[in-house]
Design a protein around this motif. Structure first.
Motif, PDB file in Angstrom:
ATOM      1  N   UNK A 114       4.223  -0.084   7.685  1.00  0.00           N
ATOM      2  CA  UNK A 114       4.827   0.882   6.771  1.00  0.00           C
ATOM      3  C   UNK A 114       3.750   1.405   5.832  1.00  0.00           C
ATOM      4  N   UNK A 115       3.518   2.700   5.880  1.00  0.00           N
ATOM      5  CA  UNK A 115       2.576   3.338   4.971  1.00  0.00           C
ATOM      6  C   UNK A 115       3.355   3.821   3.749  1.00  0.00           C
ATOM      7  N   UNK A 116       3.028   3.273   2.589  1.00  0.00           N
ATOM      8  CA  UNK A 116       3.608   3.749   1.328  1.00  0.00           C
ATOM      9  C   UNK A 116       2.622   4.766   0.773  1.00  0.00           C
ATOM     10  N   UNK A 117       2.948   6.030   0.936  1.00  0.00           N
ATOM     11  CA  UNK A 117       2.016   7.114   0.669  1.00  0.00           C
ATOM     12  C   UNK A 117       2.258   7.725  -0.709  1.00  0.00           C
ATOM     13  N   UNK A 118       1.199   7.785  -1.526  1.00  0.00           N
ATOM     14  CA  UNK A 118       1.312   8.391  -2.835  1.00  0.00           C
ATOM     15  C   UNK A 118       0.741   9.786  -2.911  1.00  0.00           C
TER      16      UNK A 118
END
Length: 251
Positions: A114-118
Motif C-alpha cells: 500500500x502506497x500512502x501518497x502525499x
C-alpha cells in the motif's frame, strides 16, 4: 510507552520475522521535496505521508497485520521544479523504486503493498508500478486521501483555484494543522488565485509560468478542525481497504 510494532525501522530481526509470518500488508509512505509557499515547509508531502501512515496504524490498532516502511522522501515535482524548495526525481525513478521495493516484498512472501501518497505528482509513476507488479503477482494500492472528496466539499469555505489541483491551500494546510501544527506558520498564509492559461489542460506548464506562488487557493481559511474531519474519513476508508487487501492475499 508501548513500542510501535508496525514501524519496521524500529524492529529487530526476530521481531520482523514474527511480523512477516503473518503476511502483513506492507505500507510505503511516499512524498516529495517541493515548495509550498512561506507558511508550509518544502517537506510537507513527506510529513503528511508519514503521519498518515502512522495514523493508519493507530486506527487499525492491530486488527489487520501491517508493517510500515520509512517515507520515500523524493517524488516527481516537474510542475514546480523551478521553485526554490523543489528537488525532484523522474517518474521513471519513482516507478523503479516502488517496483524494486515491491519485488523485495514478494521475495519475503508478501503480495500486497500500500502506497500512502502525499504528493499528487507521483500518481502516474505509481500507476506504472501498479501495472508492472500486477504482472508479477503483487497488488499495489495507491492511497491519496481516499474518501476525502465529499468531506472536503462539506468543510470548504473558499473556492478552489482549479478543479483538478489543490496545493498549500485551505485543504492541504488544514491537513498540516491537524497532523503537524508545529510545522505551520499561519501568519504567513496567503490567498492566491492565479490565472491559468486557457490551454492548461492540454499543454504542459510549469506553475511558475503563471503564478508567483505555489499556493493555489486560500490558505488563510485553513483550520485543524477541517483537517481532522477530512482525514478521519480518509483514514476510515484506508483501514477498510487495508483489511480487504489483507484478506485478498489468502484467497
Amino acid at each position: 510507552m508501548t513500542p510501535d510494532k508496525t514501524d519496521i525501522s524500529l524492529l529487530n530481526d526476530s521481531e520482523i520475522e514474527a511480523a512477516l509470518a503473518r503476511r502483513p500488508v506492507l505500507i510505503l509512505p511516499i512524498g516529495a521535496v517541493e515548495s509550498h509557499g512561506d507558511h508550509l515547509p518544502a517537506g510537507t508531502d513527506n510529513i503528511l505521508a508519514g503521519r498518515m501512515a502512522e495514523e493508519l496504524a493507530r486506527v487499525v490498532a492491530g486488527a489487520t497485520p501491517m508493517l510500515r516502511l520509512p517515507v520515500l522522501p523524493f517524488g516527481q515535482v516537474w510542475s514546480l521544479g523551478d521553485a526554490p524548495g523543489s528537488f525532484g526525481i523522474s517518474n521513471e525513478t519513482v516507478t523503479r523504486t516502488i517496483v524494486e521495493i515491491a519485488q523485495s516484498a514478494k521475495a519475503k512472501g508478501l503480495s500486497v503493498l500500500v502506497v500512502v501518497n502525499g504528493h499528487l505528482g507521483n500518481a502516474n509513476a505509481i500507476r506504472d508500478a501498479q501495472r508492472i507488479m500486477r504482472e508479477q503477482g503483487v497488488t499495489i494500492a495507491n492511497f491519496f486521501y481516499p474518501g476525502a472528496s465529499k468531506v472536503v466539499e462539506e468543510v470548504r469555505e473558499k473556492p478552489e483555484a482549479h478543479p483538478a489541483y489543490m496545493h498549500a491551500d485551505e485543504i492541504e494546510t488544514s491537513y498540516m494543522l491537524h497532523l503537524a501544527p508545529e510545522a505551520v506558520d499561519m501568519e504567513k498564509a496567503i490567498e492566491n488565485y492565479p490565472d491559468f492559461p486557457e490551454d492548461f489542460g492540454t499543454i504542459a506548464y510549469r506553475w511558475t509560468d503563471f503564478s508567483k506562488s505555489p499556493v493555489l487557493g486560500d490558505a488563510r481559511a485553513a483550520t485543524a478542525e477541517k483537517g481532522g474531519k477530512i482525514l478521519t474519513a480518509a483514514l476510515a476508508n484506508m483501514a477498510n481497504q487495508v483489511a480487504a487487501l489483507y484478506k485478498r492475499q489468502f484467497e
